[in-house]
Every structure is written in C-alpha cells, then in structure tokens.
Write an enzyme that holds these catalytic residues in place. Structure first.
Site, PDB file in Angstrom:
ATOM      1  NE  ARG A 269      -4.098  -0.296   2.411  1.00 28.73           N
ATOM      2  CZ  ARG A 269      -5.032  -1.541   2.653  1.00 28.73           C
ATOM      3  NH1 ARG A 269      -4.566  -2.959   2.925  1.00 28.73           N
ATOM      4  NH2 ARG A 269      -6.627  -1.325   3.266  1.00 28.73           N
ATOM      5  NE  ARG A 326     -10.720   1.462   5.413  1.00 26.28           N
ATOM      6  CZ  ARG A 326     -11.809   0.636   5.400  1.00 26.28           C
ATOM      7  NH1 ARG A 326     -13.326   1.396   5.808  1.00 26.28           N
ATOM      8  NH2 ARG A 326     -12.118  -0.320   4.894  1.00 26.28           N
TER       9      ARG A 326
HETATM   10  P1  AMP Z   1      -7.706  -4.066   4.622  1.00 26.73           P
HETATM   11  O1  AMP Z   1      -8.692  -4.987   5.131  1.00 26.73           O
HETATM   12  O2  AMP Z   1      -7.682  -4.280   3.388  1.00 26.73           O
HETATM   13  O3  AMP Z   1      -8.738  -2.732   3.999  1.00 26.73           O
HETATM   14  O4  AMP Z   1      -7.527  -2.955   6.322  1.00 26.73           O
HETATM   15  C1  AMP Z   1      -7.886  -2.736   6.634  1.00 26.73           C
HETATM   16  C2  AMP Z   1      -6.848  -1.551   7.833  1.00 26.73           C
HETATM   17  O5  AMP Z   1      -6.081  -2.546   8.344  1.00 26.73           O
HETATM   18  C3  AMP Z   1      -6.164  -0.612   6.969  1.00 26.73           C
HETATM   19  O6  AMP Z   1      -7.016   0.845   7.117  1.00 26.73           O
HETATM   20  C4  AMP Z   1      -4.626  -0.200   7.813  1.00 26.73           C
HETATM   21  O7  AMP Z   1      -4.925  -0.027   8.659  1.00 26.73           O
HETATM   22  C5  AMP Z   1      -4.026  -2.144   7.466  1.00 26.73           C
HETATM   23  N1  AMP Z   1      -3.877  -1.830   6.491  1.00 26.73           N
HETATM   24  C6  AMP Z   1      -4.217  -3.519   6.172  1.00 26.73           C
HETATM   25  N2  AMP Z   1      -3.042  -3.716   5.086  1.00 26.73           N
HETATM   26  C7  AMP Z   1      -1.929  -2.538   5.448  1.00 26.73           C
HETATM   27  C8  AMP Z   1      -0.918  -2.139   4.550  1.00 26.73           C
HETATM   28  N3  AMP Z   1      -0.523  -3.313   3.412  1.00 26.73           N
HETATM   29  N4  AMP Z   1      -0.190  -1.270   5.145  1.00 26.73           N
HETATM   30  C9  AMP Z   1      -0.456  -0.235   5.882  1.00 26.73           C
HETATM   31  N5  AMP Z   1      -1.966  -0.616   6.805  1.00 26.73           N
HETATM   32  C10 AMP Z   1      -3.025  -2.118   6.221  1.00 26.73           C
END
Ligand code: AMP
Length: 370
Positions: A269, A326
């Site tokens: 990300r 986000r």
């Molecule tokens: P997601 O389920 O992919 O929407 O991720 C939910 C949250 O997890 C994100 O809003 C971040 O806070 C954290 N997160 C997930 N993947 C990453 C990543 N590659 N780098 C940093 N934070 C992450």
C-alpha cells in the site's frame, strides 16, 4: 532428472542420489566414531525416514539396534501443528544410548513432540541426527547433533518425503518449481472487491491468499502484541507503519514455503512496501507477475462499504469519515504504486463494477494472458 508433476504441482531436481549417499556415509562415520564401542539404538521417525534409515544402517556396520516411532503432524502441505503418536517408543531403552534418525527438521515443532516422548525414559544419552536440515527456520530449541545436508526453506519431496503421499519412492530429492508460480497483487481502493475476488482466484489458480487487513484483524481478535500495535491506526482508517506491515507480510510468506503462488491483497500500500516486497521475493528467486487493479468510483465504494459495515461489524466500514480518510490514505500513499508497477510493465486495470462472477472472469482473462 527431469521436472516431475505430483498431484497439481511441479518439482525440479534438487539433490542427486549420489549427493544424498555421500552425506549419509559421512553421518554414519561421525556417529560410529562416537558410538562404535557400545550398542546404540537408532530410532527412525516414520514415515519420511524409512529410506534414510535403511541406507544409513548399510553404512553403519557396527553393533546397533533399530526401531521406529511414528508421529503425525503434516496434513497435505502445511503443518497443522497437530501431533499425534501413532507408533510409540520401544520398551528396552532405559540406560541405553538413543539416536533419533529424522529425515528432515524444519521449524522444530515435530521435534519438540518427539523429544517429549523421551521424558522420564532414563536413557543414557539422547542424540538427534537429521538427514535434511532447514537452518533458516529452525527454532533452535534443541541441539541437533548430526546433520546430513543443510537446505534452504523450500518444499522438498523424494527419498522418503512426500507431497500428499506421492513422491516417497523417488531416489533423488526434488524441490517445488517456482517457474510455474503465479504471484499477483490485487490492487484497489477499500471496497473495490479485492478480498471477494481473491477468494475466487485463490481456488481457481491454487494460490495462497494473504490479506494484510485480515491478518491484522485476526491479531486484534486474539489480543496479540501485533494486534495492539495495529489497532489504533486501523480504528482511524490510517495505514499501519511500514516496518510493522512488511515484517508481518514476510512472516506470512515464510509460513508457506510450499505455495504455488500468492495473491497479495491489501499489500503493498506504499512505495516502501512495494520495494520491500520486490527485494524480499528476490531473495526467494520469485517475483510479482502482475498487479491487477479493480477500478470503481468513490460513491459506489462508499455505499458498498457502508452496506458491508452493517453486515461485518467493522467499525472502519461504518463511519463515512473513516472511509473518506482511508480513501485519502489511498490517494496519497497507494495510488503512486500504479506508476511503480507500470514502470515494471506489470500493471493491469479491470472494471470493478458489475456482477461478482463477471468481474472474476475479467480478472481471469488478465491472468490467463500473462
Ligand atoms: P483492509 O482490510 O485491507 O481494508 O485493511 C484494513 C486496515 O488495515 C487498513 O485501513 C490499515 O489500517 C490496515 N492495513 C492493511 N493492510 C495494510 C498495509 N499494507 N499497510 C498498512 N496498513 C495496512
């Protein structure tokens, strides 16, 4: 020795019969130097060690006894961590020197159960010998007294070792071929359908799906240190710091040395994460084949996330301000990765609006043309 196929996977030659025999002869010589004046009991660990034990004993021409134990721990390719004793220790071992003959020591989990079998047995000496040894991932809990061949953390078959029971009768050792590996990054804003599509693609192409968001949520649910660290960032919709996320991702990959490929969902990300991923995969001689972006506009995504929030209880999906944060994080930190992967000629864009199976077909088309 050609490339072979066992079940769904391809394996390429790794260690020849001669290399294995040379290593065994050297082990037999070392052990003989230590034990030839007594009658040790060699205990082979079934099933994997049967070939090793047979060839070892042919090289060990001094008084000795031999017996076997059997534990079960591996289900298919991944270790379930469940270990059961299927064949127990011989009875006459009190006061004797016991030398375990293992085919392979990797994490050390099975070894721990094995060593437990010997508590209160009052053996004179207890030594561990292994033909193959994955030093990189061994937890170091017990001293390994005799090692045949140190190998990298690759999934191997042959010479007693199997992949879902096939391959034990091979005279040589093969390792999983990475030429047939597909590694994908599935890319897109929150709500774009990355997780949903990854679930379909993982089954269709037999890949391991790693969602960093899911790993964080799992850690939060289980109150781990990592979970506590990530929670404050996730609650606000901010990204978790790179060093934490990168380390976690590497650990997840390391847990699956046997995968036919990975789908990275929600990672990378940031540019730092993308660079770290390339560098890390290079150490394993593998690479990202494609980054596929699921495209959808913000208003559609917000509606999807709010709907999802009602069903899954995720607080970061229930609050429009957090969702917008986000998106801001995405635009600022993640969107530049499009250029990063375009520069490598790996970026593919797919319309993320439509029926789920239609979108899966669009993704499959990209993958099949790779
Ligand atoms: P997601 O389920 O992919 O929407 O991720 C939910 C949250 O997890 C994100 O809003 C971040 O806070 C954290 N997160 C997930 N993947 C990453 C990543 N590659 N780098 C940093 N934070 C992450």
């Amino acid at each position: 020795m050609p490339v072979i196929k066992l079940h769904d996977k391809y394996f390429k030659p790794f260690l020849s019969h001669a290399e294995i025999q040379t290593a065994i002869a050297a082990m037999a010589q070392k052990i003989a130097a230590d034990y030839k004046d007594e009658t040790p009991i060699f205990i082979g660990v079934l099933n994997g060690s049967f070939m090793f034990v047979a060839d070892f004993l042919k090289q060990y021409q001094h008084p000795c006894e031999v017996s076997f134990v059997k534990l079960s721990s591996y289900q298919g390719l991944t270790s379930t961590g469940i270990v059961e004793t299927l064949l127990d220790l011989p009875e006459n071992i009190e006061g004797r020197s016991v030398i375990i003959l293992e085919d392979i020591i990797d994490t050390g989990r099975t070894l721990k159960e094995l060593v437990h079998l010997f508590t209160n047995t009052n053996v004179k000496e207890f030594k561990i010998a292994t033909l193959f040894y994955k030093a990189e991932i061994y937890n170091g809990e017990y001293r390994i007294d005799y090692v045949g061949i140190e190998i990298p953390n690759k999934f191997i078959v042959g010479y007693g070792l199997d992949y879902n029971e096939l391959g034990r009768n091979l005279k040589e050792v093969y390792q999983l071929s990475q030429k047939h590996m597909i590694n994908l990054v599935i890319f897109g804003k929150p709500g774009a359908g990355k997780g949903t599509q990854a679930e379909f693609l993982k089954d269709k192409y037999n890949l391991k799906h790693i969602s960093t968001g899911d790993v964080f949520r799992y850690n939060i649910k289980n109150n781990t240190e990592l979970g506590a660290l990530a929670k404050s960032y996730m609650d606000k919709g901010d990204l978790v710091p790179d060093e934490v996320t990168i380390k976690m991702l590497q650990d997840e990959v390391e847990k699956n040395p046997d995968a036919s490929g990975f789908i990275f969902d929600g990672f990378p990300r940031t540019t730092a994460q993308a660079e770290a991923l390339d560098a890390f995969l290079a150490t394993k001689s593998i690479k990202i084949n494609a980054t596929i972006a699921l495209e959808a506009n913000d208003e559609v995504l917000i509606q999807r996330l709010l709907e999802r929030g009602k069903l899954n209880g995720r607080t970061d999906d229930q609050d429009e301000n957090k969702i917008r944060n986000r998106f801001d994080e995405y635009n600022l930190k993640t969107a530049p990765l499009k250029d990063f992967y375009e520069g490598q000629g790996k970026f593919h864009s797919v319309n993320g609006i439509g029926a789920i199976d239609e979108i899966t077909q669009r993704l499959a088309k990209v993958i099949e043309e790779l």
